[in-house]
Structures are given as C-alpha cells and as structure tokens.
Design a protein around this motif. Structure first.
Motif, PDB file in Angstrom:
ATOM      1  N   ARG A 177     -32.602  -5.780  -6.193  1.00  0.00           N
ATOM      2  CA  ARG A 177     -32.806  -4.338  -6.255  1.00  0.00           C
ATOM      3  C   ARG A 177     -34.029  -3.990  -5.424  1.00  0.00           C
ATOM      4  NH1 ARG A 177     -33.651  -2.831 -12.353  1.00  0.00           N
ATOM      5  NH2 ARG A 177     -34.094  -0.835 -11.334  1.00  0.00           N
ATOM      6  N   ALA A 178     -33.894  -2.991  -4.581  1.00  0.00           N
ATOM      7  CA  ALA A 178     -35.012  -2.595  -3.725  1.00  0.00           C
ATOM      8  C   ALA A 178     -36.038  -1.805  -4.535  1.00  0.00           C
ATOM      9  CB  ALA A 178     -34.502  -1.752  -2.554  1.00  0.00           C
ATOM     10  N   PHE A 179     -37.327  -2.081  -4.302  1.00  0.00           N
ATOM     11  CA  PHE A 179     -38.421  -1.311  -4.893  1.00  0.00           C
ATOM     12  C   PHE A 179     -39.612  -1.388  -3.943  1.00  0.00           C
ATOM     13  CE2 PHE A 179     -38.348  -5.565  -6.809  1.00  0.00           C
ATOM     14  CZ  PHE A 179     -39.601  -6.048  -6.493  1.00  0.00           C
ATOM     15  N   ASP A 180     -40.636  -0.608  -4.231  1.00  0.00           N
ATOM     16  CA  ASP A 180     -41.829  -0.586  -3.388  1.00  0.00           C
ATOM     17  C   ASP A 180     -42.691  -1.796  -3.733  1.00  0.00           C
ATOM     18  OD1 ASP A 180     -44.235  -0.129  -2.097  1.00  0.00           O
ATOM     19  OD2 ASP A 180     -44.188   2.034  -2.434  1.00  0.00           O
ATOM     20  N   ALA A 181     -42.620  -2.835  -2.901  1.00  0.00           N
ATOM     21  CA  ALA A 181     -43.330  -4.071  -3.206  1.00  0.00           C
ATOM     22  C   ALA A 181     -44.832  -3.867  -3.265  1.00  0.00           C
ATOM     23  CB  ALA A 181     -42.973  -5.142  -2.177  1.00  0.00           C
ATOM     24  N   THR A 199     -45.116 -14.433 -20.689  1.00  0.00           N
ATOM     25  CA  THR A 199     -44.236 -13.309 -20.389  1.00  0.00           C
ATOM     26  C   THR A 199     -43.268 -13.750 -19.304  1.00  0.00           C
ATOM     27  OG1 THR A 199     -45.920 -11.656 -20.937  1.00  0.00           O
ATOM     28  CG2 THR A 199     -44.090 -10.939 -19.543  1.00  0.00           C
ATOM     29  N   GLU A 200     -41.987 -13.667 -19.590  1.00  0.00           N
ATOM     30  CA  GLU A 200     -40.990 -14.085 -18.612  1.00  0.00           C
ATOM     31  C   GLU A 200     -40.979 -13.135 -17.426  1.00  0.00           C
ATOM     32  OE1 GLU A 200     -36.159 -14.881 -18.197  1.00  0.00           O
ATOM     33  OE2 GLU A 200     -37.039 -14.385 -20.156  1.00  0.00           O
ATOM     34  N   LEU A 201     -41.042 -13.694 -16.225  1.00  0.00           N
ATOM     35  CA  LEU A 201     -40.975 -12.896 -15.009  1.00  0.00           C
ATOM     36  C   LEU A 201     -39.550 -12.854 -14.459  1.00  0.00           C
ATOM     37  CD1 LEU A 201     -44.230 -14.109 -13.212  1.00  0.00           C
ATOM     38  CD2 LEU A 201     -43.905 -12.040 -14.571  1.00  0.00           C
ATOM     39  N   TYR A 202     -38.898 -14.011 -14.417  1.00  0.00           N
ATOM     40  CA  TYR A 202     -37.513 -14.060 -13.950  1.00  0.00           C
ATOM     41  C   TYR A 202     -36.960 -15.456 -14.240  1.00  0.00           C
ATOM     42  CZ  TYR A 202     -33.396 -12.749 -11.317  1.00  0.00           C
ATOM     43  OH  TYR A 202     -32.102 -12.418 -10.979  1.00  0.00           O
ATOM     44  N   THR A 203     -35.617 -15.536 -14.349  1.00  0.00           N
ATOM     45  CA  THR A 203     -34.932 -16.816 -14.524  1.00  0.00           C
ATOM     46  C   THR A 203     -33.820 -16.929 -13.499  1.00  0.00           C
ATOM     47  OG1 THR A 203     -35.421 -16.950 -16.899  1.00  0.00           O
ATOM     48  CG2 THR A 203     -33.568 -18.257 -16.094  1.00  0.00           C
ATOM     49  N   TRP A 204     -33.877 -17.997 -12.707  1.00  0.00           N
ATOM     50  CA  TRP A 204     -32.848 -18.288 -11.710  1.00  0.00           C
ATOM     51  C   TRP A 204     -31.885 -19.332 -12.259  1.00  0.00           C
ATOM     52  CZ3 TRP A 204     -37.967 -17.559 -10.728  1.00  0.00           C
ATOM     53  CH2 TRP A 204     -38.333 -16.614  -9.754  1.00  0.00           C
ATOM     54  N   ASP A 205     -30.766 -19.517 -11.566  1.00  0.00           N
ATOM     55  CA  ASP A 205     -29.830 -20.590 -11.883  1.00  0.00           C
ATOM     56  C   ASP A 205     -29.853 -21.581 -10.733  1.00  0.00           C
ATOM     57  OD1 ASP A 205     -27.828 -22.248 -12.713  1.00  0.00           O
ATOM     58  OD2 ASP A 205     -26.232 -20.751 -12.677  1.00  0.00           O
ATOM     59  N   ASP A 206     -30.331 -22.798 -11.003  1.00  0.00           N
ATOM     60  CA  ASP A 206     -30.389 -23.852  -9.985  1.00  0.00           C
ATOM     61  C   ASP A 206     -31.243 -23.468  -8.785  1.00  0.00           C
ATOM     62  OD1 ASP A 206     -29.120 -26.056 -11.054  1.00  0.00           O
ATOM     63  OD2 ASP A 206     -27.120 -25.399 -10.470  1.00  0.00           O
ATOM     64  N   GLU A 207     -32.338 -22.758  -9.008  1.00  0.00           N
ATOM     65  CA  GLU A 207     -33.303 -22.470  -7.952  1.00  0.00           C
ATOM     66  C   GLU A 207     -34.692 -22.839  -8.469  1.00  0.00           C
ATOM     67  OE1 GLU A 207     -33.223 -18.992  -5.463  1.00  0.00           O
ATOM     68  OE2 GLU A 207     -31.213 -18.458  -6.160  1.00  0.00           O
ATOM     69  N   ALA A 244     -40.933  -7.824  -9.740  1.00  0.00           N
ATOM     70  CA  ALA A 244     -41.603  -6.682 -10.362  1.00  0.00           C
ATOM     71  C   ALA A 244     -41.306  -6.722 -11.856  1.00  0.00           C
ATOM     72  CB  ALA A 244     -41.130  -5.367  -9.743  1.00  0.00           C
ATOM     73  N   ASP A 245     -41.958  -5.864 -12.625  1.00  0.00           N
ATOM     74  CA  ASP A 245     -41.705  -5.868 -14.067  1.00  0.00           C
ATOM     75  C   ASP A 245     -40.265  -5.440 -14.346  1.00  0.00           C
ATOM     76  OD1 ASP A 245     -41.801  -3.217 -13.445  1.00  0.00           O
ATOM     77  OD2 ASP A 245     -43.230  -2.657 -14.992  1.00  0.00           O
ATOM     78  N   GLY A 246     -39.824  -5.707 -15.574  1.00  0.00           N
ATOM     79  CA  GLY A 246     -38.447  -5.385 -15.932  1.00  0.00           C
ATOM     80  C   GLY A 246     -37.437  -6.316 -15.294  1.00  0.00           C
ATOM     81  N   PHE A 247     -37.859  -7.550 -14.929  1.00  0.00           N
ATOM     82  CA  PHE A 247     -36.987  -8.571 -14.343  1.00  0.00           C
ATOM     83  C   PHE A 247     -36.365  -8.096 -13.029  1.00  0.00           C
ATOM     84  CE2 PHE A 247     -36.741  -9.015 -19.006  1.00  0.00           C
ATOM     85  CZ  PHE A 247     -37.401 -10.220 -19.139  1.00  0.00           C
ATOM     86  N   ARG A 248     -37.069  -7.211 -12.326  1.00  0.00           N
ATOM     87  CA  ARG A 248     -36.570  -6.751 -11.029  1.00  0.00           C
ATOM     88  C   ARG A 248     -36.931  -7.764  -9.947  1.00  0.00           C
ATOM     89  NH1 ARG A 248     -39.161  -1.199 -10.114  1.00  0.00           N
ATOM     90  NH2 ARG A 248     -40.812  -2.131 -11.390  1.00  0.00           N
ATOM     91  N   ILE A 249     -36.013  -7.912  -8.989  1.00  0.00           N
ATOM     92  CA  ILE A 249     -36.188  -8.915  -7.946  1.00  0.00           C
ATOM     93  C   ILE A 249     -35.599  -8.385  -6.646  1.00  0.00           C
ATOM     94  CG2 ILE A 249     -34.036 -10.068  -8.626  1.00  0.00           C
ATOM     95  CD1 ILE A 249     -35.317 -12.723  -7.791  1.00  0.00           C
ATOM     96  N   MET A 250     -36.275  -8.643  -5.539  1.00  0.00           N
ATOM     97  CA  MET A 250     -35.775  -8.264  -4.228  1.00  0.00           C
ATOM     98  C   MET A 250     -36.111  -9.368  -3.237  1.00  0.00           C
ATOM     99  SD  MET A 250     -38.561  -5.324  -3.094  1.00  0.00           S
ATOM    100  CE  MET A 250     -38.042  -5.260  -1.378  1.00  0.00           C
ATOM    101  N   ALA A 251     -35.472  -9.315  -2.067  1.00  0.00           N
ATOM    102  CA  ALA A 251     -35.726 -10.326  -1.049  1.00  0.00           C
ATOM    103  C   ALA A 251     -37.178 -10.265  -0.612  1.00  0.00           C
ATOM    104  CB  ALA A 251     -34.802 -10.105   0.140  1.00  0.00           C
TER     105      ALA A 251
END
Length: 217
Positions: free
Chosen positions: A45-49, A190-198, A77-84
C-alpha cells in the motif's frame, strides 16, 4: 412389486468411504496451501514514507531453510502497512543471535495454544561465537517468551540504541517471519510486520520518534 436396489458389499463401501475421505483431506490441504501462498505475497500500500515511515527493511527469499538469494526492500508504517522500498544500504546494526535452548515451547491446554517459557539469557555474534549479553537483554528475553508458537530462529538487531527482534515461527502450512520493535518503557514487543518465507537481513531506521509512539493512545 419392484425389486429393491442391491446394496454394495460392505468391503466395497469401506473402500469408497476411505477414498472419499482421502479426497476431502487432499482438497483441504490444497486449499490451505493456496491460502498460504496468497499470504506469502505482501499486500503493498502506498503511503508517504517521509511522513509515516518507521523502518526500511531488506529481506531475502527463503524456502523452508533453503536460501533463494533474491532480496527485496520494503518500508514499514504503523498498522502493518508496507510498501516497496528504495533498496538503500541498511544501517550498520549490531546483530545478536539467540542460541537454541534459551526458550522452551509447550502446549497450554486451557488456552489451546503453543506458548513459550524462558530458560536462560544468552547471545552470540553473527558467527555464532558466544558474547556478553547487554543488560537490556534481561528485559527483552522475557518479552520474547510471551510470543506464541515454537520459535525456530531468534535474532536481535540493535540500531542506534533501538532494539528489534526477528523471529521465525514453527507454524503449519506457512513460515511466519516476524519483525518486532522492542519498547523500552513498556518492556514489550510491538509487531511491525510478518512475512512468509522472507528472512530479514537488514534494517534502516526512518523515525525513532514514530517507533516510540507505537502503541500509545
């Protein structure tokens, strides 16, 4: 008077029942694998980095302990948001490895969960050479022990005085690779994000202030 339908022999009915049950189980397994595959791709998801970013993370693709070598960059970003991400060089963080035997998993029948208990506090460097554990590890390890599921791999990143915990968990059908931020004041993860096999192989901090604000009302 119509003749009644002939029933199949019992042995045939048993074999058919076994075949039908096997087909149903295989279908459920395939469905689970498909769902796991869908989970394996981060939903970007795009956001203002610059205004919202917490951390830039570099990962390496793995398949059940087999390293593929492909690397990816993300901004969290917070809320488990992730962008490239931008594929910048990671910070020169200190990485501590947690040796096997520091945590012990067990099944809690009342909660029907796999939980962990802390056995000892110990760390090694990236070459698995034992080294002194910083005092803060006495607080970080109990926080790690509160995580669910059997823990395969535990690594701790120290970046400019901030601590992050990377954990690979033993879960059926997929391979959770979770990154947490350690809150010194609350003494919790505090969990930031969870990947699968990364696998997380590098981090670059964007905003310590926004990390400190995580979990605050």
């Amino acid at each position: 008077m119509k003749a009644g339908k002939k029933r199949l022999p019992l042995s045939v009915r048993i074999v058919l029942g076994i075949l039908i049950a096997a087909a149903v189980i295989n279908g459920l397994l395939v469905l689970g694998m498909l769902l796991a595959f869908r989970r394996s791709k981060p939903s970007l998801r795009a956001f203002d980095a610059a205004a919202e970013g917490l951390l830039e993370v570099r990962t390496e693709i793995v398949e059940r302990d087999r390293h593929i070598g492909e690397q990816r960059s993300y901004i969290l970003a917070d809320g488990f948001r992730i962008m490239a991400g931008t594929d910048l060089e990671p910070d020169p963080a200190t990485v501590y490895l947690v040796p096997y035997g520091c945590f012990e998993s067990y099944i809690d029948d009342r909660q029907n969960k796999v939980l962990n208990r802390l056995i000892r506090v110990a760390v090694t460097d990236e070459k698995e050479v034992p080294c002194p554990a910083p005092d803060i590890m006495q607080d970080i390890f109990p926080a790690i022990s509160e995580l669910e599921h059997d823990l395969f791999t535990v690594q701790i990143f120290e970046d400019a005085g901030e601590y992050f915990v990377y954990v690979e968990k033993n879960v059926n059908l997929w391979s959770p690779c979770a990154l947490y931020y350690y809150d010194r004041e609350a003494k919790r993860l505090t969990e930031l994000y969870t990947w699968d096999d990364e696998k997380v192989v590098g981090i670059r901090m964007i905003s310590a202030d926004r990390l400190h604000a995580l979990g605050q009302p």
